[in-house]
Design a protein around this motif. Structure first.
Motif, PDB file in Angstrom:
ATOM      1  N   VAL A 689       0.852  -1.183   0.000  1.00 51.49           N
ATOM      2  CA  VAL A 689       0.000   0.000   0.000  1.00 51.49           C
ATOM      3  C   VAL A 689       0.892   1.239   0.000  1.00 51.49           C
ATOM      4  CG1 VAL A 689      -1.811   1.282   1.193  1.00 51.49           C
ATOM      5  CG2 VAL A 689      -1.818  -1.224   1.228  1.00 51.49           C
ATOM      6  N   PHE A 690       0.614   2.164  -0.938  1.00 49.99           N
ATOM      7  CA  PHE A 690       1.357   3.414  -1.056  1.00 49.99           C
ATOM      8  C   PHE A 690       0.449   4.570  -0.658  1.00 49.99           C
ATOM      9  CE2 PHE A 690       5.076   2.050  -3.552  1.00 49.99           C
ATOM     10  CZ  PHE A 690       4.649   0.798  -3.991  1.00 49.99           C
ATOM     11  N   ASN A 691       1.025   5.581   0.004  1.00 49.67           N
ATOM     12  CA  ASN A 691       0.262   6.800   0.258  1.00 49.67           C
ATOM     13  C   ASN A 691       0.376   7.744  -0.927  1.00 49.67           C
ATOM     14  OD1 ASN A 691       2.762   8.047   0.470  1.00 49.67           O
ATOM     15  ND2 ASN A 691       2.706   8.224   2.692  1.00 49.67           N
ATOM     16  N   SER A 692      -0.182   8.933  -0.811  1.00 46.74           N
ATOM     17  CA  SER A 692      -0.228   9.866  -1.945  1.00 46.74           C
ATOM     18  C   SER A 692       1.145  10.402  -2.323  1.00 46.74           C
ATOM     19  CB  SER A 692      -1.161  11.033  -1.626  1.00 46.74           C
ATOM     20  OG  SER A 692      -0.705  11.731  -0.479  1.00 46.74           O
ATOM     21  N   ILE A 697       3.440   2.340   3.039  1.00 53.22           N
ATOM     22  CA  ILE A 697       2.971   2.374   4.419  1.00 53.22           C
ATOM     23  C   ILE A 697       2.607   0.990   4.935  1.00 53.22           C
ATOM     24  CG2 ILE A 697       2.108   4.726   4.147  1.00 53.22           C
ATOM     25  CD1 ILE A 697      -0.734   3.432   4.228  1.00 53.22           C
ATOM     26  N   ALA A 709      -7.193   0.051   8.287  1.00 58.16           N
ATOM     27  CA  ALA A 709      -6.745   1.389   7.889  1.00 58.16           C
ATOM     28  C   ALA A 709      -7.035   2.417   8.977  1.00 58.16           C
ATOM     29  CB  ALA A 709      -7.431   1.801   6.581  1.00 58.16           C
ATOM     30  N   TRP A 712      -4.433   5.115   9.553  1.00 61.18           N
ATOM     31  CA  TRP A 712      -3.975   5.867   8.391  1.00 61.18           C
ATOM     32  C   TRP A 712      -4.598   7.259   8.382  1.00 61.18           C
ATOM     33  CZ3 TRP A 712      -4.717   1.894   3.799  1.00 61.18           C
ATOM     34  CH2 TRP A 712      -3.998   0.716   4.102  1.00 61.18           C
ATOM     35  N   TYR A 717      -5.134   6.214  -1.282  1.00 64.25           N
ATOM     36  CA  TYR A 717      -4.048   5.255  -1.205  1.00 64.25           C
ATOM     37  C   TYR A 717      -4.116   4.349  -2.433  1.00 64.25           C
ATOM     38  CZ  TYR A 717      -3.511   6.747   3.610  1.00 64.25           C
ATOM     39  OH  TYR A 717      -3.315   7.498   4.720  1.00 64.25           O
ATOM     40  N   VAL A 719      -3.436   0.487  -3.549  1.00 62.73           N
ATOM     41  CA  VAL A 719      -3.247  -0.878  -3.066  1.00 62.73           C
ATOM     42  C   VAL A 719      -2.743  -1.715  -4.234  1.00 62.73           C
ATOM     43  CG1 VAL A 719      -4.343  -2.873  -1.992  1.00 62.73           C
ATOM     44  CG2 VAL A 719      -5.118  -0.550  -1.410  1.00 62.73           C
ATOM     45  N   LYS A 731      -7.367   1.986  -6.264  1.00 63.24           N
ATOM     46  CA  LYS A 731      -7.450   3.197  -5.455  1.00 63.24           C
ATOM     47  C   LYS A 731      -8.346   2.923  -4.255  1.00 63.24           C
ATOM     48  CE  LYS A 731      -6.858   6.760  -9.028  1.00 63.24           C
ATOM     49  NZ  LYS A 731      -7.563   7.830  -9.777  1.00 63.24           N
ATOM     50  N   LYS A 734      -9.524   6.571   2.160  1.00 64.15           N
ATOM     51  CA  LYS A 734      -9.686   6.448   3.616  1.00 64.15           C
ATOM     52  C   LYS A 734     -10.292   7.750   4.131  1.00 64.15           C
ATOM     53  CE  LYS A 734      -8.743   5.503   8.052  1.00 64.15           C
ATOM     54  NZ  LYS A 734      -9.118   6.793   8.652  1.00 64.15           N
TER      55      LYS A 734
END
Length: 735
Positions: A689-692, A697, A709, A712, A717, A719, A731, A734
């Motif tokens: 999982v990547f953040n913006s 993360i 989540a 978070w 995010y 996935v 996408k 959250k």
């Protein structure tokens, strides 16, 4: 057949390629030879200010090595095969994003090391939930560990610049914490009450039991020798308590039994000093108002004392597989400290409770990798005209506090002694052309090209002050570069010295296709400066055309530092394209350059090379005789990483797959828990999982059916699910 183009007259390192986008695979098997020895893991990327823990990564009988570098908050993982270490970067992304300091300890009695690390306000805790050969962690604090202190329950504070001690201080089987308080120069003892209260191992229940553990204070004066036998009465011992307390600005703490009396002693590092203080406890008990009764201000005085410039931290781990813990020391600041010989190893020839530390080396692990201090800058060029591309490596510099610049910047030369299909690099010199002795400053950065039309390769050299120096190649032999000690400061057509402010990174390329080399200069601010050559191919004259060339800006929105490193390449149909390294570490790729030198270039994609660290500096060439350009990238830790090129749709970037999907995540948007399901069973693959910001993360070596989540931050995010059938990206919102 695509080939590496070397035109001595014009384009000394132009690259042509067919692929629309870049794709890269990390390679760690390319040999690098220094002093007739092949480095064990040359492409790790360097080490600066590191912290050590051990952990089982691959589920064998040997504990492996976890290394955390404050520079770039970089995790590095090494497999222990019983006799030596092997770099294993595939485990690095399985850890959560960690910052400032990291200690791996088993808090819940399951035999698996968990993660204690800095979070805003104190200590975060991640539980090791690994099973089989998979490695995974789940955060169990929200957001930090708390402690009962002064009649309230609040965060157990640890500064981001400190390294606390997390060990079983009182011998009751659970992990306690020693740390300096928010303002204090005294050591706080936070006792874990889990065992006393009869809770299960998954519990952590802290209470401040002693705000002056060991009865000592840091002096805060011109020495880090401690005041012993402090009664901890501020009224009688500290004339101005608040002023005295504020003097504490950073400390590192390691508790261990140094004299086999059953009570833990302390190794203490201070932010302003090079040495380690050993404080010896009496044997009356861990929390019975015992005092530190003596100190060694140059530990270990019986051997080579630790002397690291500046702010040393110590770690106690068995790194030679003899069952006895050794001592490691490294600076606890990411810059302005030792950065090439910055990992001191002492072998313990005694026991774990009566250690005898014998100095072994000051470059543990570093002596097995390409390592040039701070911020390595690779440049690829066939310097000896033998048809094989060689490697130059410059850097911001190796730290040397004895000189005004504080850094010695050199350029190393590695000759490619391999073949057209299998490169190998052998060190020729670590101070090419003796440039370090010419007083040109730090952060030297080379650009090669025939600027005077005599068919040999001349040298342009940027530096941290923002200037550029020109060295003419005076060699009559095409296989030899001779630059000598005579140089000129490059000027513009008005006779002014070119000065882009700071950190000039020049590159030469015929941008307007008029037969001579133009000059583009990156700089600390992250923009590009374009100087058109309005002279000729035999006599250059540079005229500034733009300080915001192409609209390129690689600094982040919250800072003015971007450290742009430009590299032009020749793409499909002879199209000029541009790669720009950045402070963040990403390499930005642009096109729409030809016939658009006064406009904005079009971003093509971003090459994100799995967190090699900040200050990314790219070099590209064809090194294995296929049709895809290969890449060597430098980073702020002073080392290099190697990647073979391959065809890619959007290299190392993320392309979301909305159609023909086998995977579903729901609910979406998600507030807390979301679920993952597939029409294909079983769930075999990995999940990331990547953040913006593109930061990892969460990483799982298997695909879970649900993910929390809850902790978070709100936002979007990505996935990423990888299986043998391919990669799908979803996408997730959250809220």
């Amino acid at each position: 057949m695509i080939r590496f183009i070397v035109l001595l007259v014009l384009l000394p390192f132009s690259i042509s390629y067919y692929a629309q986008y870049f794709g890269f695979d990390r390679v760690d098997s390319i040999h690098v030879i220094e002093n007739n020895l092949s480095l064990d893991f040359p492409w790790v990327g360097g080490l600066n200010s590191v912290q050590f823990s051990t952990i089982h990564l691959n589920n064998d009988s040997f504990e492996d090595l976890f290394v955390f570098d404050r520079t770039g908050n970089k995790i590095l993982t090494f497999i222990n095969n019983g006799t030596s270490y092997q770099y294993a970067p595939e485990y690095e992304t399985m850890f959560p994003e960690l910052k400032s300091w990291v200690l791996l300890r088993d808090y819940n009695c399951d035999g698996k090391k968990d993660i204690f690390s800095y979070v805003s306000g104190g200590i975060g805790l991640w539980k090791n939930t690994s099973s089989g050969n998979g490695l995974s962690f789940v955060k169990v604090t929200s957001p930090y560990i708390e402690s009962h202190q002064y009649n309230s329950v609040t965060n157990l504070f640890v500064s981001k610049v400190d390294v606390p001690d997390i060990n079983d201080i009182d011998g009751d089987g659970d992990l306690d914490v020693l740390t300096f308080g928010v303002l204090g120069s005294r050591l706080e003892y936070h006792k874990n009450l889990r065992a006393e209260l009869g809770y299960d191992c998954d519990s952590v229940i802290y209470e401040l039991k002693n705000s002056c553990w060991g009865h000592f204070t840091e002096t805060g004066a011109n020495t880090n020798v401690c005041n012993l036998f402090d009664t901890c009465s501020t009224a009688s011992n500290v004339p101005n308590p608040e002023k005295e307390q504020l003097k504490h600005t950073g400390s590192t703490i390691l508790s261990l039994d140094l004299n086999n009396d059953g009570v833990r002693d302390i190794l203490l590092g201070d932010v302003s000093f090079n040495n380690i203080i050993a404080l010896y406890n009496d044997n009356s008990g861990v929390n019975l108002n015992s005092s530190m009764v003596s100190q060694d201000s140059a530990f270990p005085t019986y051997d080579v004392p630790i002397d690291i410039n500046i702010f040393p931290a110590t770690f106690y781990e068995d790194v030679d597989n003899d069952g006895i813990k050794d001592l490691l020391a490294s600076p606890d600041v990411k810059n302005n400290s030792d950065n090439q010989n910055s990992v001191w190893l002492y072998k313990n020839t005694g026991t774990n409770t009566l250690p005898i530390f014998n100095f072994v080396e000051d470059n543990f692990l570093q002596n097995k990798m390409v390592e040039y201090g701070r911020s390595a800058y690779p440049v690829l060029l066939d310097y000896n005209n033998d048809g094989l591309t060689d490697l130059f490596v410059s850097s911001f510099g190796v730290y040397d506090p004895s000189i005004p610049e504080k850094y010695v910047s050199k350029i190393a030369l590695y000759q490619n002694t391999g073949t057209a299909t299998q490169p190998e690099f052998t060190l020729v010199t670590d101070d090419f052309a003796n440039l370090s002795g010419l007083g040109l400053g730090k952060a030297l950065y080379p650009a090669f090209g025939d600027i005077d039309g005599d068919t040999d390769i001349d040298l342009f050299l940027g530096n941290y002050n923002g200037n550029i120096f020109y060295f003419e190649n005076t060699s009559n032999d095409a296989s030899v570069l001779i630059y000598g000690t005579i140089f000129t400061i490059v000027q513009d057509d008005s006779g002014n010295n070119i000065d882009v402010g700071a950190a000039s990174k020049p590159t030469l390329y015929d941008l307007n296709n008029d037969g001579d080399l133009d000059l583009v200069v990156g700089e600390e601010s992250g923009n590009l400066n374009y100087f058109e050559n309005v002279g000729s191919s035999t006599s250059y004259t540079f005229r500034l055309q733009s300080e915001t060339f192409g609209g390129v800006e690689v600094s982040e929105w919250w800072t003015t530092i971007g450290n742009s490193v430009p590299l032009f390449i020749e793409g499909d149909n002879n199209e000029t394209q541009l790669l720009v390294g950045s402070k963040k570490g990403d390499v930005f790729h642009y096109h729409n350059i030809d016939n658009n030198l006064s406009g904005n270039f079009t971003p093509k994609d971003t090459i994100r090379v799995v967190n090699e660290g900040p200050a990314g500096a790219p070099a590209l060439a064809f090194l294995n005789n296929d049709v895809y350009p290969d890449m060597i990238i430098g980073n702020e830790r002073g080392g290099l990483s190697f990647f073979y090129g391959k065809e890619g749709t959007a290299p190392n970037a993320i392309v979301e797959n909305e159609f023909h999907s086998n995977w579903r995540i729901y609910p979406n948007p998600a507030k807390d828990l979301f679920y993952i399901s597939s029409s294909n069973k079983p769930h075999k693959g990995t999940l990331t999982v990547f953040n913006s910001l593109g930061e990892i993360i969460l990483s799982h070596s298997t695909i879970p059916t649900s993910v929390s989540a809850k902790e978070w931050e709100n936002g979007f995010y990505l996935v990423v699910i990888k299986t043998v059938s391919g990669t799908e990206v979803k996408k997730l919102l959250k809220y």
